[in-house]
Design an enzyme around this catalytic site. Structure first.
Site, PDB file in Angstrom:
ATOM      1  N   ASP A  73       0.825  -1.202   0.000  1.00  0.00           N
ATOM      2  CA  ASP A  73       0.000   0.000   0.000  1.00  0.00           C
ATOM      3  C   ASP A  73       0.862   1.257   0.000  1.00  0.00           C
ATOM      4  O   ASP A  73       2.071   1.204   0.244  1.00  0.00           O
ATOM      5  CB  ASP A  73      -0.911   0.023   1.229  1.00  0.00           C
ATOM      6  CG  ASP A  73      -1.960  -1.072   1.211  1.00  0.00           C
ATOM      7  OD1 ASP A  73      -2.328  -1.514   0.102  1.00  0.00           O
ATOM      8  OD2 ASP A  73      -2.410  -1.488   2.299  1.00  0.00           O
ATOM      9  N   TYR A 131       7.014  -9.983   7.017  1.00  0.00           N
ATOM     10  CA  TYR A 131       6.887  -8.529   7.122  1.00  0.00           C
ATOM     11  C   TYR A 131       7.519  -8.079   8.434  1.00  0.00           C
ATOM     12  O   TYR A 131       7.435  -8.771   9.451  1.00  0.00           O
ATOM     13  CB  TYR A 131       5.423  -8.101   7.096  1.00  0.00           C
ATOM     14  CG  TYR A 131       4.806  -8.093   5.722  1.00  0.00           C
ATOM     15  CD1 TYR A 131       4.871  -6.959   4.913  1.00  0.00           C
ATOM     16  CD2 TYR A 131       4.160  -9.222   5.222  1.00  0.00           C
ATOM     17  CE1 TYR A 131       4.304  -6.952   3.649  1.00  0.00           C
ATOM     18  CE2 TYR A 131       3.591  -9.225   3.960  1.00  0.00           C
ATOM     19  CZ  TYR A 131       3.665  -8.083   3.182  1.00  0.00           C
ATOM     20  OH  TYR A 131       3.105  -8.078   1.926  1.00  0.00           O
TER      21      TYR A 131
END
Length: 263
Positions: A73, A131
């Site tokens: 994003d 992540y």
């Protein structure tokens, strides 16, 4: 659009007849998330995908579609993103890497390019991803504002550690996602928590992630750490999946695509 590479240098790699794009290549790329409006192509916005495809079209005089290991994003960074695409043999891979890095204007850095099997796909060949989420207590340092979630008080580290085993394993994570459809079954292999000085590092490894899933998991751990809700509520979120039920989504600035694993 501004190009750092002189047009004559680009023309030197052109050919009059476009050769068949027969070489599947994989790049390892890192980028600063605040420099782009996300990864995927969006009209009227510069994204990682659009800028890379524009560069390749300029070099190869052909539309080249690129496939990433996953989308990020707006504001989300990548330490190790992997992107595959087809090219021809007109220039060496090292020369291509050099040109693309100059084209990136310090917004990205391509560490390497290599040829891979024709059936390889950066997204569908991936087996797992990690992540990293960074929380920083150093609220008075503006240098970190785009690189971490700035928190003004200490979180209860012991409570967060107790919450981690609840999230590990296979669960329906729809409560931790903004996805419209309930396709929430995912497996989190491991969550590692590390605290150094004024920083908290959260590493989350899984077989795949829903939209906003990592940021909402971090948001839930944050709420545990400030004692906004307890461990039973965390279990309830997993047992009663509903879109966005976890509510808190950590800022994009602290999220990094850390690693992608292939066979």
């Amino acid at each position: 659009m501004v190009y750092l590479v002189h047009q004559n240098e680009w023309r030197s790699v052109w050919v009059k007849t476009l050769a068949k794009l027969n070489k599947n290549v994989l790049i390892n790329i890192s980028y600063h998330g605040t420099k782009f409006h996300g990864y995927a192509v969006q009209n009227d916005y510069e994204t990682v995908q659009s800028k890379l495809q524009d560069a390749l079209a300029w070099i190869y005089e052909s539309k080249i579609y690129v496939n990433a290991s996953g989308r990020t994003d707006k504001g989300v960074h990548a330490i190790n993103q992997y992107i595959s695409f087809y090219i021809d043999d007109r220039i060496s891979l090292e020369k291509l890497r050099e040109i693309l890095n100059r084209y990136g204007q310090n917004k990205w850095y391509i560490k390497w390019i290599k040829e891979v099997d024709r059936n390889f796909h950066a997204r569908f060949s991936a087996k797992a991803k990690t992540y990293l989420y960074l929380i920083d207590y150093c609220a008075n340092n503006p240098l970190f504002y785009d690189h971490a979630w700035i928190v003004n008080f200490q979180l209860d580290f012991n409570l967060i550690e107790k919450a981690i085993p609840i999230l590990e394993g296979t669960h329906n994570f729809w409560s931790f996602s903004t996805a419209d459809k309930d396709k929430g079954l995912r497996t989190i292999h491991k969550i590692d928590l590390k605290q150094e000085d004024n920083k908290v590092y959260i590493y989350i490894t899984g077989d795949g992630f829903l939209r906003s899933m990592v940021r909402m998991i971090v948001g839930a751990l944050y709420n545990i750490g400030i004692k906004k809700y307890d461990l039973n509520h965390l279990k309830w979120l997993l047992d009663n999946p509903k879109k966005g039920r976890a509510i808190t989504k950590a800022p994009a600035s602290g999220l990094y695509l850390y690693e992608v694993y292939y066979e």
